[in-house]
Design a protein around this motif. Structure first.
Motif, PDB file in Angstrom:
ATOM      1  N   LEU A  93      40.550  38.312  19.809  1.00 31.83           N
ATOM      2  CA  LEU A  93      39.429  38.623  20.699  1.00 31.83           C
ATOM      3  C   LEU A  93      39.319  37.600  21.830  1.00 31.83           C
ATOM      4  N   ILE A  94      39.615  36.335  21.530  1.00 31.16           N
ATOM      5  CA  ILE A  94      39.596  35.298  22.570  1.00 31.16           C
ATOM      6  C   ILE A  94      40.699  35.559  23.589  1.00 31.16           C
ATOM      7  N   VAL A  95      41.918  35.800  23.099  1.00 30.13           N
ATOM      8  CA  VAL A  95      43.052  36.063  23.993  1.00 30.13           C
ATOM      9  C   VAL A  95      42.792  37.308  24.829  1.00 30.13           C
ATOM     10  N   ARG A  96      42.194  38.305  24.221  1.00 32.99           N
ATOM     11  CA  ARG A  96      41.918  39.562  24.920  1.00 32.99           C
ATOM     12  C   ARG A  96      40.950  39.343  26.083  1.00 32.99           C
ATOM     13  N   GLY A  97      39.886  38.609  25.821  1.00 33.72           N
ATOM     14  CA  GLY A  97      38.924  38.333  26.880  1.00 33.72           C
ATOM     15  C   GLY A  97      39.532  37.525  28.013  1.00 33.72           C
ATOM     16  N   VAL A  98      40.336  36.529  27.661  1.00 33.73           N
ATOM     17  CA  VAL A  98      41.007  35.717  28.683  1.00 33.73           C
ATOM     18  C   VAL A  98      41.978  36.576  29.493  1.00 33.73           C
ATOM     19  N   SER A  99      42.668  37.488  28.828  1.00 30.96           N
ATOM     20  CA  SER A  99      43.645  38.343  29.511  1.00 30.96           C
ATOM     21  C   SER A  99      42.978  39.223  30.559  1.00 30.96           C
ATOM     22  N   PHE A 100      41.835  39.792  30.225  1.00 30.05           N
ATOM     23  CA  PHE A 100      41.117  40.624  31.186  1.00 30.05           C
ATOM     24  C   PHE A 100      40.788  39.843  32.455  1.00 30.05           C
ATOM     25  N   GLU A 101      40.414  38.588  32.283  1.00 31.76           N
ATOM     26  CA  GLU A 101      39.965  37.786  33.417  1.00 31.76           C
ATOM     27  C   GLU A 101      41.129  37.202  34.221  1.00 31.76           C
ATOM     28  N   TYR A 102      42.235  36.855  33.540  1.00 32.06           N
ATOM     29  CA  TYR A 102      43.299  36.093  34.201  1.00 32.06           C
ATOM     30  C   TYR A 102      44.407  36.942  34.813  1.00 32.06           C
ATOM     31  N   ARG A 103      44.539  38.207  34.394  1.00 28.92           N
ATOM     32  CA  ARG A 103      45.674  38.995  34.881  1.00 28.92           C
ATOM     33  C   ARG A 103      45.623  39.215  36.389  1.00 28.92           C
TER      34      ARG A 103
END
Length: 346
Positions: A93-103
């Motif tokens: 869930l942490i990686v997923r949230g970061v991915s949405f923001e950083y891509r």
């Protein structure tokens, strides 16, 4: 109804909300690179989640907080015994949230591709492991009584039994289908067509897995009439979802898949009641809504807070979905290939 039963029902409702809302969220993430072939299409797919994905995760936080406050012994045993799978879910869930923001922070294809892969993987893991976790709770796990304290007595591999793995595959396919129906409802053009086709194909597999899982559950639980009744509702709702999707009625398909998800959770919690973590160890009593609960005063205060604040939260989230209800077309995405740095440099 006692406050113990009331809060057991409230926690079930919170998990219903989480699985319905975060369920399609996970499904969309898993399907990101399958339904979207260009950067504009991937941006369109992620835009369907942009306003709602973080709000969907609030249901998990509230469910965990309610469990901690209302049934602290259940919370302690669950999070200590299921530590590794829950840890993997948390990291995902942490990686997923970061991915949405950083891509979108950089315009290079390789950069975006890596974050897209992270979204797919970090959506896949929770969709699978939530089913494994709940199947183990329903089935019962090894327990021990140490000086009056009931604790989990198994290891990680005890959780990877055939019934639990079947539960994981069921939630995985259910969320993928649910996400496909959502994408078909929220997008236009090729994405809509692909999502519609995927929803139909995966939905058929989901029907088979759900029948196997619910049939096995009926054998395992004592409240068989609840499981049988719930299973009938699940089957009817899911067939209605597939029929609606086949007729390109995406709104109804999503509604019926959400209703099927609701009936799955109700069936599992109804069959589990009044237990919260049954014991598979002979001679050892598991946890139920009475020996795992907080004091009556604590439950009373929690009830007052829940009655006041819950309608406000529901109204706000309903307003969010209503505001962002329109379909999204990849042609509406401006500068899909560029990132923030490229836009600044230009």
């Amino acid at each position: 109804m006692s406050l113990n039963s009331f809060w057991f029902a409230i926690i079930a409702v919170l998990w219903i909300g989480y699985f319905i809302l975060e369920g399609f969220d996970f499904g969309v993430g898993i399907l990101l690179k399958t339904v979207a072939k260009t950067q504009a299409e991937r941006r369109a797919v992620l835009t369907t989640l942009g306003p709602v994905w973080d709000g969907n995760e609030v249901w998990l936080l509230v469910a965990g907080g309610a469990t901690f406050a209302a049934f602290p012994n259940w919370y302690a045993t669950l999070f200590s015994g299921f530590y590794l799978p829950l840890f993997l879910i948390l990291i995902s869930l942490i990686v997923r949230g970061v991915s949405f923001e950083y891509r979108s922070k950089y315009g290079k294809e390789q950069w975006r591709g890596r974050w897209d892969n992270a979204i797919v993987i970090s959506s896949f893991i929770p969709a699978l492991l939530w089913g494994v976790a709940f199947a183990n709770i329903v089935r019962g796990v090894p327990m021990k009584n140490t000086n009056g304290v009931i604790e989990y007595a198994g290891g990680f591999f005890n959780l990877l039994n055939p019934y639990a793995l079947l539960g994981g595959l069921t939630t995985l396919s259910l969320f993928i289908s649910h996400g496909a129906f959502f994408l078909a409802l929220k997008t236009e053009g090729d994405i809509r067509t692909r999502a519609n086709a995927i929803g139909q194909k995966v939905g058929m597999a989901t029907a088979v897995l759900a029948l196997l899982f619910l049939g096995w559950t009926m054998i395992s639980l004592t409240h068989k009439w609840i499981v049988v009744t719930g299973s009938i509702f699940v089957v009817v709702a899911w067939l209605a979802a597939l029929g609606s999707n086949l007729r390109k009625r995406e709104g109804w398909a999503f509604f019926w898949s959400a209703l099927a998800t609701l009936f799955v959770v109700v069936t599992l919690f109804g069959g589990l009641y009044p237990n919260v973590m049954p014991s598979s160890t002979s001679g050892v009593t598991g946890l139920d809504i009475f020996n795992a609960s907080s004091t009556h005063y604590t439950l009373k205060v929690m009830t007052i807070v829940a009655v006041v604040l819950t309608p406000i939260v529901l109204l706000y989230q309903g307003w969010t979905y209503w505001t962002f209800r329109k379909r999204i077309n990849p042609n509406q995405i401006a500068k899909a290939e560029s990132g923030v740095l490229d836009e600044i440099n230009s």
